[in-house]
Design a protein around this motif. Structure first.
Motif, PDB file in Angstrom:
ATOM      1  N   TYR A 181       9.389   5.758   7.638  1.00 20.01           N
ATOM      2  CA  TYR A 181      10.808   5.764   7.996  1.00 20.01           C
ATOM      3  C   TYR A 181      11.665   4.988   6.989  1.00 20.01           C
ATOM      4  CZ  TYR A 181       9.958   1.132  10.119  1.00 20.01           C
ATOM      5  OH  TYR A 181       9.621  -0.190  10.339  1.00 20.01           O
ATOM      6  N   GLY A 182      11.051   4.079   6.223  1.00 20.56           N
ATOM      7  CA  GLY A 182      11.802   3.368   5.199  1.00 20.56           C
ATOM      8  C   GLY A 182      12.329   4.287   4.121  1.00 20.56           C
ATOM      9  N   ILE A 226       3.644  -1.127   9.957  1.00 24.28           N
ATOM     10  CA  ILE A 226       2.779  -0.288   9.122  1.00 24.28           C
ATOM     11  C   ILE A 226       3.526   0.938   8.581  1.00 24.28           C
ATOM     12  CG2 ILE A 226       0.730   1.198   9.123  1.00 24.28           C
ATOM     13  CD1 ILE A 226      -0.507  -0.735  11.163  1.00 24.28           C
ATOM     14  N   THR A 227       4.318   1.573   9.426  1.00 30.11           N
ATOM     15  CA  THR A 227       4.892   2.873   9.061  1.00 30.11           C
ATOM     16  C   THR A 227       6.216   2.784   8.307  1.00 30.11           C
ATOM     17  OG1 THR A 227       5.934   3.051  11.251  1.00 30.11           O
ATOM     18  CG2 THR A 227       3.762   4.065  10.965  1.00 30.11           C
ATOM     19  N   TYR A 228       6.646   1.565   7.966  1.00 30.21           N
ATOM     20  CA  TYR A 228       7.880   1.429   7.181  1.00 30.21           C
ATOM     21  C   TYR A 228       7.757   2.184   5.855  1.00 30.21           C
ATOM     22  CZ  TYR A 228      11.446  -0.680   4.212  1.00 30.21           C
ATOM     23  OH  TYR A 228      12.487  -0.871   3.333  1.00 30.21           O
ATOM     24  N   THR A 229       6.647   1.984   5.148  1.00 28.46           N
ATOM     25  CA  THR A 229       6.439   2.735   3.900  1.00 28.46           C
ATOM     26  C   THR A 229       5.093   3.454   3.867  1.00 28.46           C
ATOM     27  OG1 THR A 229       5.520   0.784   2.779  1.00 28.46           O
ATOM     28  CG2 THR A 229       7.889   1.175   2.542  1.00 28.46           C
ATOM     29  N   GLY A 249      15.096   1.735   7.568  1.00 24.23           N
ATOM     30  CA  GLY A 249      14.559   0.378   7.563  1.00 24.23           C
ATOM     31  C   GLY A 249      15.554  -0.648   8.075  1.00 24.23           C
ATOM     32  N   ASP A 250      16.829  -0.455   7.770  1.00 21.65           N
ATOM     33  CA  ASP A 250      17.852  -1.412   8.196  1.00 21.65           C
ATOM     34  C   ASP A 250      17.922  -1.509   9.720  1.00 21.65           C
ATOM     35  OD1 ASP A 250      18.409  -0.385   5.496  1.00 21.65           O
ATOM     36  OD2 ASP A 250      20.160  -1.693   5.586  1.00 21.65           O
ATOM     37  N   TYR A 260       0.829  -1.212   0.000  1.00 24.68           N
ATOM     38  CA  TYR A 260       0.000   0.000   0.000  1.00 24.68           C
ATOM     39  C   TYR A 260       0.862   1.260   0.000  1.00 24.68           C
ATOM     40  CZ  TYR A 260      -3.173   3.635   1.689  1.00 24.68           C
ATOM     41  OH  TYR A 260      -3.877   4.805   1.819  1.00 24.68           O
ATOM     42  N   GLY A 261       1.834   1.326   0.919  1.00 29.28           N
ATOM     43  CA  GLY A 261       2.640   2.531   1.083  1.00 29.28           C
ATOM     44  C   GLY A 261       3.476   2.865  -0.135  1.00 29.28           C
ATOM     45  N   ASP A 262       4.117   1.852  -0.726  1.00 32.96           N
ATOM     46  CA  ASP A 262       4.954   2.114  -1.900  1.00 32.96           C
ATOM     47  C   ASP A 262       4.119   2.537  -3.102  1.00 32.96           C
ATOM     48  OD1 ASP A 262       7.477   1.843  -0.881  1.00 32.96           O
ATOM     49  OD2 ASP A 262       7.723  -0.245  -1.431  1.00 32.96           O
ATOM     50  N   SER A 263       2.880   2.084  -3.147  1.00 33.85           N
ATOM     51  CA  SER A 263       1.984   2.528  -4.228  1.00 33.85           C
ATOM     52  C   SER A 263       1.617   3.999  -4.043  1.00 33.85           C
ATOM     53  CB  SER A 263       0.713   1.675  -4.242  1.00 33.85           C
ATOM     54  OG  SER A 263      -0.217   2.185  -5.171  1.00 33.85           O
ATOM     55  N   VAL A 264       1.283   4.373  -2.811  1.00 36.86           N
ATOM     56  CA  VAL A 264       0.893   5.750  -2.514  1.00 36.86           C
ATOM     57  C   VAL A 264       2.053   6.720  -2.729  1.00 36.86           C
ATOM     58  CG1 VAL A 264       0.198   7.321  -0.659  1.00 36.86           C
ATOM     59  CG2 VAL A 264      -0.948   5.109  -0.924  1.00 36.86           C
TER      60      VAL A 264
END
Length: 301
Positions: free
Chosen positions: A145-146, A136-139, A151-152, A62-66
């Motif tokens: 924060y990704g 959830i908040t990675y992307t 992310g690492d 979802y996040g990477d799409s947005v």
């Protein structure tokens, strides 16, 4: 045309599950080596981890799409939201569902382990909520924060220290300092999976403004970083054996060395991003195999 079930299974990204189970497996093997294994705790640990990993995968889709990281330039598998196979609304709903499943499973796990010890219960509840938020908040969200290259650190903490030491504590109620070494091994190998993923996506991430570590330091340095993660993980395991030597069976995990070398060489020499993709699954499975062989070595020593 793919069925809806197959589309959702694709969104779950089942090939990432071995990585999620590696840290839980390591913590469980360490407990079993001390005669403190509990089948119910293991089952709920595994279930909670699987829910969290699927949650992370759905939120990432979802996040990477947005935010635009999933686009026509991306070299990995086509994501379900990006391709229109799953709508933004449907994916949001699934994120809420798996957040709930993770919380319910986690609550059951904590209760089975610590009972009504309120202080410990609340600590692990807080840890569980943090894990859900991190997934959830990675992307996703306004400030993922990704996209800041963090992310690492998150993977090292949650797939290494929290996953291994947290699961071990639920069995044994202690935190031996030396066990942080195999926990770091799992965390470093898991971070290598993320780094490989980010090397594969370096060009599309640049265009989307996703400043992963490879985007920040460049491909050449990201390859050096990858080798550092692999060798660092192996070194932590070897140091643990040196400090806690009982028998040479503890070195069984060295059987994964050829697989680690194969992964490192692929990252070093394979310039075609599409051909790098299979090594994500290979590294995830290698991490799980490492946890199993390391644990078996502890059990039979």
């Amino acid at each position: 045309m793919e069925s809806k079930t197959k589309i959702w299974i694709k969104a779950f990204r089942l090939r990432t599950l071995p990585l999620a189970l590696a840290s839980i497996g390591m913590g469980s093997f360490l407990a079993a080596a001390e005669g403190k294994f509990n089948g119910a705790i293991f089952s709920l640990c595994a279930l909670t981890t699987i829910f969290l990993q699927i949650l992370s995968n759905l939120a990432n889709d979802y996040g990477d799409s947005v935010h635009g990281a999933d686009n026509k330039d991306r070299k990995g598998p086509i994501r379900t939201v990006q391709s229109g196979q799953i709508s933004h609304g449907q994916m949001k709903t699934s994120i809420f569902i798996f957040s709930g499943l993770s919380l319910i499973s986690g609550l059951g796990l904590i209760y089975i382990s610590v009972g009504l010890n309120l202080q410990v219960f609340l600590f692990f509840l807080g840890l569980g909520i943090m894990s859900i938020i991190a997934a959830i908040t990675y992307t996703s969200g306004k400030i993922p924060y990704g996209y800041k290259g963090l992310g690492d650190i998150s993977v090292l903490i949650f797939f290494g220290l929290v996953g291994v030491m947290g699961s071990y504590y639920l069995y044994a109620f202690t935190l031996p300092l030396s066990f942080f070494l195999p926990a770091l091994s799992c965390g470093l190998f898991s971070t290598a999976v993320l780094n490989l993923n980010n090397i594969r996506d370096i060009e599309s991430d640049k265009k989307a403004g996703k400043f992963s570590i490879p985007v920040r330091i460049g491909r050449k340095n990201a390859v050096i970083y990858h080798w550092a993660l692999l060798l660092g993980g192996l070194s932590c395991a070897l140091l643990f054996v040196v400090l806690n030597f009982q028998s040479y069976y503890q070195l069984i995990f060295l059987g994964t060395l050829p697989l680690l070398l194969r992964n490192g060489k692929a990252v070093s020499h394979q310039k075609d991003s599409l051909k790098l993709d299979p090594y994500l699954k290979q590294m995830a499975l290698t991490t799980l195999l490492f946890a199993i062989t390391f644990g078996l070595g502890m059990l039979i020593s």
